[in-house]
Design a protein around this motif. Structure first.
Motif, PDB file in Angstrom:
ATOM      1  N   ALA A 308      16.076   7.054   9.039  1.00  0.00           N
ATOM      2  CA  ALA A 308      15.721   6.317  10.245  1.00  0.00           C
ATOM      3  C   ALA A 308      15.485   4.858   9.870  1.00  0.00           C
ATOM      4  CB  ALA A 308      14.469   6.918  10.877  1.00  0.00           C
ATOM      5  N   ILE A 366      10.228   6.190  15.732  1.00  0.00           N
ATOM      6  CA  ILE A 366      11.559   6.531  15.238  1.00  0.00           C
ATOM      7  C   ILE A 366      11.492   7.751  14.311  1.00  0.00           C
ATOM      8  CG2 ILE A 366      11.662   5.109  13.136  1.00  0.00           C
ATOM      9  CD1 ILE A 366      14.419   5.324  15.769  1.00  0.00           C
ATOM     10  N   GLY A 445      18.589   5.243  18.324  1.00  0.00           N
ATOM     11  CA  GLY A 445      18.230   4.554  17.099  1.00  0.00           C
ATOM     12  C   GLY A 445      18.304   5.328  15.808  1.00  0.00           C
ATOM     13  N   VAL A 446      18.699   6.605  15.838  1.00  0.00           N
ATOM     14  CA  VAL A 446      18.781   7.383  14.595  1.00  0.00           C
ATOM     15  C   VAL A 446      20.219   7.819  14.375  1.00  0.00           C
ATOM     16  CG1 VAL A 446      16.402   8.199  14.734  1.00  0.00           C
ATOM     17  CG2 VAL A 446      18.226   9.557  15.769  1.00  0.00           C
TER      18      VAL A 446
END
Length: 462
Positions: A308, A366, A445-446
């Motif tokens: 991440a 995250i 976002g990952v």
């Protein structure tokens, strides 16, 4: 209870070699060049039943100004203050030097007990230096060879008087007999929370070490205007809002074509190892040079490893056109890292300790997404809608069929598709599914991995 020992001595006597020998791993960089170690680092070890926390320190120098050597010496002094025992290491083959004598005198005045170790005593070449070591006034020296592992039994005997008494705790067998197996936790106690592995990476001189110091609230690692100051990856145990975090500061990573120095190559290799072991990586970028080629290369490397990623734009207090800079960041992420949409970006000033909470909140958010699991039923309902809106293409007159989908693992989220012709499913269609998965099932976002499998639905009834 662990016994904390600090390995100290003048440069290039084998401190990092002994550190690696005691902890059983090659954690510290080792080279013939003096002054490789700059920051002190600690790691757990177990030697003949004794639990240790071993601290590797920079070589002691007679410097008392604001130079790099003086700052390294102050870091070593702090490590000695935290230690239960100091291990003064000398090079037996070189004999006792005036610098050894100077620091032996200094250590005798301190409160920390000192054990004198004569390194490189394998063979006969170290014998004269071993006998010279008696004149340092620190008792009988312990002959060892850090490189070959000789003399560790004698080191254990020297450490035994300083080992704290054992605390009265029931061992695992006693707890199991009482119905409180620590593995099973049948007594209702919560499982211990493992530290979040957080790595700080970036180009040289962007403020990585300053950020670590600001987060932990102390001058834990060396900082200064000199680029490439950090060499070893320095780990710091820390807690944020009752959540244990293992922070790791790494060496600056320049373009591969510009790395010629052997030590820099070792430092970059150590940084890459840290990335592979991390869970969340904070990429620190300079607000005055936003996401240049090397920043994007590091970001891709982190994402390819399945970690991440959070981007920290440092020195934000120096930016005048903030709206334009944010637009520039967004455009580069959209064009250069389009495969992972929604990477969190936090603007901050590490030196002024501004917006550090926002950075850590983004890290925790995250991390939760990186660990997220989606139920199989939700996945297949979503898949039905996606394939109905845009069916897979046809190959040789027959349409590819996607029969089933499931999540096979998290960290990062990884999914498997059972496809009639997996080798013929285009990469563009897989990207279509990944982007839809990210948006519809809240996985921004990952990195997302999509695997294709051939065969019937393994969960279907016979």
């Amino acid at each position: 209870m662990s016994l904390t020992v600090a390995i100290i001595g003048r440069p290039n006597v084998g401190k990092s070699t002994l550190f690696n020998r005691l902890v059983g791993k090659k954690l510290a960089l080792v080279d013939d060049t003096p002054g490789v170690t700059r920051d002190w680092r600690a790691a757990p070890a177990r030697l003949a039943g004794i639990d240790l926390t071993v601290i590797d320190t920079a070589g002691l120098e007679e410097a008392f100004d604001d130079s790099l050597e003086a700052r390294m010496r102050r870091q070593t002094e702090r490590a000695i203050e935290e230690a239960d025992v100091a291990l003064l290491l000398i090079d037996a083959r070189a004999g006792v030097t005036p610098l050894d004598q100077h620091f032996a005198t200094w250590l005798r005045k301190g409160k920390t007990p000192v054990i004198l170790l004569a390194n490189k005593c394998e063979g006969r070449a170290g014998a004269p230096g071993l006998y010279e070591a008696f004149e340092l006034g620190l008792g009988e020296p312990v002959p060892i060879s850090a490189e070959h592992g000789e003399g560790l039994a004698e080191l254990v005997e020297a450490l035994l008087p300083y080992v704290p008494p054992e605390e009265t705790q029931p061992d695992a067998d006693q707890e199991a007999e009482a119905g409180t197996d620590p593995e099973a936790r049948e007594d209702g106690r919560p499982e211990p929370v493992r530290p979040l592995q957080l790595a700080i990476v970036g180009r040289p001189n962007v403020g990585k070490s300053t950020l670590l110091n600001s987060l932990v609230g102390e001058e834990r690692v060396l900082t200064g205007p000199e680029a490439g100051m950090t060499r070893d990856a320095i780990t710091v145990e820390w807690t944020y809002r009752d959540r244990p975090i293992r922070l790791v500061d790494t060496a600056g990573m320049r373009r591969k074509s510009r790395v010629d120095d052997k030590l820099e190559k070792l430092a970059v290799a150590d940084a890459l190892r840290v990335i592979r072991l991390a869970q969340v990586v904070v990429l620190v970028v300079d607000a005055e040079a936003i996401l240049d080629h090397q920043d994007l290369t590091i970001a891709r490397m982190v994402l390819d490893e399945g970690r991440a990623l959070v981007i920290a734009v440092n020195k934000w207090d120096t930016v005048t056109d903030r709206a334009g800079t944010l637009k520039q960041i967004d455009d580069k992420l959209q064009s250069q890292l389009a495969q992972v949409r929604g990477i969190p970006v936090v603007t901050l000033s590490a030196l002024r300790r501004q917006k550090l909470d926002a950075l850590l909140d983004a890290v925790l958010d995250i991390y939760e997404i990186w660990n997220r699991r989606v139920s199989t039923s939700d996945l297949n309902r979503w898949l039905a809608g996606m394939t109905e809106a845009h069916p897979p293409p046809a190959v040789e007159g027959r349409r590819i069929k996607i029969r089933y989908m499931t999540q096979v693992k998290a960290r990062p989220p990884t999914f498997a598709l059972w496809v009639s012709k997996p080798l013929d499913l285009p990469e563009t269609y897989i990207r279509y599914l990944v982007n839809g998965l990210r948006e519809s099932l809240d996985l921004p976002g990952v990195p997302i991995r999509m695997l294709t499998r051939k065969g019937k639905n393994p969960y279907a009834e016979e």
